[in-house]
Motif scaffolding. Structure first.
Motif, short mmCIF file in Angstrom:
data_model
loop_
_atom_site.label_atom_id
_atom_site.label_comp_id
_atom_site.label_asym_id
_atom_site.label_seq_id
_atom_site.Cartn_x
_atom_site.Cartn_y
_atom_site.Cartn_z
N ASN A 1 0.82 -1.22 0.00
CA ASN A 1 0.00 0.00 0.00
C ASN A 1 0.85 1.27 0.00
N GLY A 2 2.18 1.14 -0.14
CA GLY A 2 3.04 2.30 -0.35
C GLY A 2 3.82 2.81 0.84
N THR A 3 3.60 2.27 2.04
CA THR A 3 4.40 2.73 3.17
C THR A 3 5.80 2.15 3.06
N TRP A 4 6.80 2.88 3.60
CA TRP A 4 8.18 2.41 3.54
C TRP A 4 8.95 2.89 4.76
N THR A 5 10.01 2.13 5.09
CA THR A 5 10.87 2.45 6.22
C THR A 5 12.31 2.10 5.86
N MET A 6 13.25 2.99 6.17
CA MET A 6 14.68 2.71 6.00
C MET A 6 15.25 2.34 7.37
N VAL A 7 16.03 1.25 7.39
CA VAL A 7 16.60 0.73 8.63
C VAL A 7 18.10 0.57 8.46
N MET A 8 18.87 1.06 9.44
CA MET A 8 20.32 0.87 9.46
C MET A 8 20.63 -0.12 10.57
N THR A 9 21.33 -1.21 10.22
CA THR A 9 21.70 -2.22 11.20
C THR A 9 23.20 -2.16 11.42
N MET A 10 23.59 -2.12 12.70
CA MET A 10 24.99 -2.05 13.09
C MET A 10 25.56 -3.46 13.23
N PRO A 11 26.89 -3.58 13.27
CA PRO A 11 27.51 -4.91 13.40
C PRO A 11 27.05 -5.70 14.62
N ASP A 12 26.66 -5.01 15.70
CA ASP A 12 26.22 -5.71 16.91
C ASP A 12 24.77 -6.19 16.84
N GLY A 13 24.09 -5.94 15.71
CA GLY A 13 22.70 -6.38 15.54
C GLY A 13 21.68 -5.33 15.92
N LYS A 14 22.13 -4.20 16.48
CA LYS A 14 21.21 -3.12 16.81
C LYS A 14 20.78 -2.44 15.52
N ALA A 15 19.49 -2.21 15.38
CA ALA A 15 18.95 -1.58 14.17
C ALA A 15 18.20 -0.32 14.55
N CYS A 16 18.29 0.69 13.68
CA CYS A 16 17.60 1.96 13.91
C CYS A 16 16.81 2.34 12.67
N MET A 17 15.59 2.81 12.89
CA MET A 17 14.81 3.37 11.79
C MET A 17 15.35 4.76 11.53
N ILE A 18 15.73 5.03 10.29
CA ILE A 18 16.31 6.33 9.98
C ILE A 18 15.39 7.19 9.11
N ALA A 19 14.39 6.60 8.51
CA ALA A 19 13.41 7.35 7.72
C ALA A 19 12.19 6.48 7.47
N ALA A 20 11.04 7.12 7.26
CA ALA A 20 9.81 6.39 6.94
C ALA A 20 8.90 7.33 6.15
N GLY A 21 8.03 6.75 5.35
CA GLY A 21 7.13 7.58 4.57
C GLY A 21 6.07 6.79 3.83
N ASP A 22 5.48 7.43 2.85
CA ASP A 22 4.40 6.85 2.05
C ASP A 22 4.74 6.96 0.57
N ASN A 23 3.90 6.35 -0.25
CA ASN A 23 3.99 6.43 -1.71
C ASN A 23 5.24 5.79 -2.29
N TRP A 24 5.67 4.68 -1.71
CA TRP A 24 6.83 3.95 -2.24
C TRP A 24 6.47 3.36 -3.59
N GLU A 25 7.39 3.47 -4.54
CA GLU A 25 7.24 2.84 -5.84
C GLU A 25 8.54 2.14 -6.20
N MET A 26 8.43 0.94 -6.70
CA MET A 26 9.61 0.22 -7.16
C MET A 26 9.99 0.75 -8.53
N VAL A 27 11.27 1.01 -8.73
CA VAL A 27 11.77 1.51 -10.00
C VAL A 27 12.64 0.42 -10.61
N THR A 28 12.37 0.09 -11.85
CA THR A 28 13.15 -0.91 -12.56
C THR A 28 14.13 -0.21 -13.48
N LYS A 29 15.38 -0.61 -13.42
CA LYS A 29 16.38 0.00 -14.30
C LYS A 29 16.08 -0.39 -15.75
N ILE A 30 16.06 0.61 -16.59
CA ILE A 30 15.80 0.40 -18.01
C ILE A 30 17.14 0.36 -18.72
#
Length: 100
Positions: free
Chosen positions: A66-95
């Motif tokens: 439905n278009g929601t998205w979240t960016m997650v950064m995971t550190m070497p120790d397994g700790k993960a942080c959400m660094i951005a989130a939003g709406d209207n995600w679309e997959m782009v295919t390289k032409i």
């Protein structure tokens, strides 16, 4: 689905804190497994992209149909942080022949 800008952070903070930490101490970081489960359960988001950011740090993008998205950064120790989130995600295919 309508999203208020910061709910993933508040939900993750509450999930990690297990209800025992004041709201001011809530965080958008925690064990990767918990964060991934939260994104799947609350937003129906799954992984759509992954890349190496710094040595040992992994950047992932999770998105839903439905278009929601979240960016997650995971550190070497397994700790993960959400660094951005939003709406209207679309997959782009390289032409073929495209500069991007």
């Amino acid at each position: 689905m309508i999203r208020i800008p910061l709910p993933p952070f508040a939900i993750l903070g509450a999930a990690i804190a297990l209800g025992g930490t004041p709201a001011s101490a809530q965080t958008s970081c925690g064990p990767r497994e918990q964060l991934v489960k939260l994104l799947a359960d609350q937003y129906k988001e799954g992984p759509v992209g992954i890349g190496l950011a710094q040595p040992g740090q992994v950047l992932e993008v999770f998105a839903s149909s439905n278009g929601t998205w979240t960016m997650v950064m995971t550190m070497p120790d397994g700790k993960a942080c959400m660094i951005a989130a939003g709406d209207n995600w679309e997959m782009v295919t390289k032409i073929k022949g495209s500069p991007i």
